[in-house]
Design a protein around this motif. Sequence first.
Motif, mmCIF file in Angstrom:
data_model
loop_
_atom_site.group_PDB
_atom_site.id
_atom_site.type_symbol
_atom_site.label_atom_id
_atom_site.label_comp_id
_atom_site.label_asym_id
_atom_site.label_seq_id
_atom_site.Cartn_x
_atom_site.Cartn_y
_atom_site.Cartn_z
ATOM 1 N N PHE A 1 7.879 49.358 92.835
ATOM 2 C CA PHE A 1 7.041 49.729 91.538
ATOM 3 C C PHE A 1 6.166 50.929 91.559
ATOM 4 N N GLY A 2 5.674 51.269 90.370
ATOM 5 C CA GLY A 2 4.809 52.517 90.302
ATOM 6 C C GLY A 2 3.525 52.077 89.566
ATOM 7 N N ILE A 3 2.275 52.549 89.774
ATOM 8 C CA ILE A 3 1.365 52.530 88.980
ATOM 9 C C ILE A 3 1.164 53.791 88.348
ATOM 10 N N ILE A 4 1.304 53.674 87.066
ATOM 11 C CA ILE A 4 1.553 55.234 86.340
ATOM 12 C C ILE A 4 1.056 55.165 85.153
ATOM 13 N N ILE A 5 0.764 56.365 84.476
ATOM 14 C CA ILE A 5 0.458 56.616 83.161
ATOM 15 C C ILE A 5 1.615 56.446 82.108
ATOM 16 N N LEU A 6 1.474 55.211 81.419
ATOM 17 C CA LEU A 6 2.700 54.921 80.658
ATOM 18 C C LEU A 6 3.406 55.855 79.684
ATOM 19 N N SER A 7 2.486 56.379 79.096
ATOM 20 C CA SER A 7 3.171 57.223 77.998
ATOM 21 C C SER A 7 4.236 58.201 78.362
ATOM 22 N N GLY A 8 5.088 58.163 77.475
ATOM 23 C CA GLY A 8 6.562 58.904 77.684
ATOM 24 C C GLY A 8 7.450 58.217 78.812
ATOM 25 N N ALA A 9 7.095 57.290 79.242
ATOM 26 C CA ALA A 9 8.133 56.801 80.196
ATOM 27 C C ALA A 9 9.462 56.440 79.770
ATOM 28 N N SER A 10 10.503 56.617 80.888
ATOM 29 C CA SER A 10 11.765 56.131 80.411
ATOM 30 C C SER A 10 12.016 54.978 79.831
ATOM 31 N N ASN A 11 13.033 54.731 78.811
ATOM 32 C CA ASN A 11 13.234 53.279 78.557
ATOM 33 C C ASN A 11 14.194 52.623 79.545
ATOM 34 N N ARG A 12 14.331 53.275 80.523
ATOM 35 C CA ARG A 12 15.058 52.413 81.891
ATOM 36 C C ARG A 12 14.113 51.785 82.803
ATOM 37 N N LEU A 13 12.812 52.093 82.313
ATOM 38 C CA LEU A 13 11.659 51.129 82.850
ATOM 39 C C LEU A 13 11.042 50.102 82.321
ATOM 40 N N GLN A 14 10.742 49.153 83.138
ATOM 41 C CA GLN A 14 9.943 47.941 82.574
ATOM 42 C C GLN A 14 8.403 48.277 82.720
ATOM 43 N N LEU A 15 7.523 47.898 81.595
ATOM 44 C CA LEU A 15 6.400 48.399 81.702
ATOM 45 C C LEU A 15 5.513 47.378 81.536
ATOM 46 N N LEU A 16 4.338 47.091 82.262
ATOM 47 C CA LEU A 16 3.336 46.124 82.023
ATOM 48 C C LEU A 16 1.689 47.057 82.100
ATOM 49 N N PRO A 17 1.396 47.252 80.736
ATOM 50 C CA PRO A 17 0.043 47.875 80.694
ATOM 51 C C PRO A 17 -0.740 47.016 81.151
ATOM 52 N N MET A 18 -1.868 47.821 81.986
ATOM 53 C CA MET A 18 -3.049 47.248 82.818
ATOM 54 C C MET A 18 -4.393 47.638 82.199
ATOM 55 N N SER A 19 -4.467 48.937 81.636
ATOM 56 C CA SER A 19 -5.675 49.356 81.355
ATOM 57 C C SER A 19 -5.467 50.458 80.298
ATOM 58 N N LYS A 20 -6.506 50.680 79.339
ATOM 59 C CA LYS A 20 -6.518 51.863 78.512
ATOM 60 C C LYS A 20 -7.497 52.782 78.792
ATOM 61 N N ASN A 21 -7.371 53.978 79.050
ATOM 62 C CA ASN A 21 -8.367 55.026 79.456
ATOM 63 C C ASN A 21 -8.365 56.028 78.646
ATOM 64 N N GLN A 22 -9.389 56.927 78.901
ATOM 65 C CA GLN A 22 -9.370 58.095 77.842
ATOM 66 C C GLN A 22 -9.529 59.226 78.984
ATOM 67 N N ILE A 23 -8.771 60.347 78.581
ATOM 68 C CA ILE A 23 -9.065 61.769 79.154
ATOM 69 C C ILE A 23 -10.393 62.290 78.910
ATOM 70 N N VAL A 24 -11.439 62.713 79.996
ATOM 71 C CA VAL A 24 -12.629 63.349 79.761
ATOM 72 C C VAL A 24 -12.794 64.404 80.596
#
Length: 305
Positions: free
Chosen positions: A143-166
């Motif tokens: 597993f990886g806990i990652i920023i999901l944007s742009g992740a490969s379609n070979r990965l299954q993704l489970l969004p956990m939180s929405k965050n903002q860059i500050v």
Amino acid sequence: MELRQLEYFQMASRLRNITRAAERLRVSQPNITVAIKKLEAELGIQLFDRSQKQLALTPEGAVFLNRVELALRNIQDAVLEVNDYKQLQKGTIKIGVPPMMGAYLFPRIFSSFQRRYSHLDIFMHEEASMSIREQLERDELDFGIIILSGASNRLQLLPMSKNQIVCCVPESSPLAKKKAITMDDVADTKIVMLKEGSFLRQTILGRMKAEGITPNIVLESNQINTLKGLVSNGVGITFLLDMVADETPGLKTLPLADPIFVDVGLAWKKDRYISKAAQSFIDFCKDLLKKDHSNKADAASPAQE
């Protein structure tokens, strides 16, 4: 042909360097060199083009690697499945966590999971988000806990939180009086930034490049507390996710005038066999999300008389 020879060939192909492959596999360099030469002799082909400075696969070697990758993945999955059938009371999970999530999101997940599944072991590998994605695709992590944007379609993704860059600036800085920050505001400002391989760094530098701004990066670190300490002491500004930047003494966090939102979550390889240990971690994270959503809904509901 031995399994070990295939593993050595696979790692040397990935890293394009015998010495680095030996270090990763914790064996001597001659062991890998000899194993690959024996493999080439048995196959009757040359797997690597050794005329170049960097190790490169021959066309035959590239074809062979594709088959080897699939074979080794099937063997790994077979071992996991057999262990599950044996109903082992012990299991391991390898998870990659970027420094930012490692310090603020993962501890809560890990401590709660360990209390519920004390018989399972979690091995945490701290890496940059982009590196974790690559290791997931190479089957080096569960597993990886990652920023999901742009992740490969070979990965299954489970969004956990929405965050903002500050943008984080010293409280004493004139920038601290602003309500929001543009890239022009920080064009001539010293910046302390996460190291190469960070999705956040890549995103901010991409935004600056699009606006024709060359960043003045004076220091780099993957230690979040170090970055915040440098900002608090007036060394420069930095960019972080809001979840890690809020409520830091001596530091003011400001949203971007053109905001950037990112989803953080759990990722794993789609086509891999999911062991019982791995499935328990997925189910646990889903339960955690349901509880969080339920708590937020209760908090938003008006109090009953």
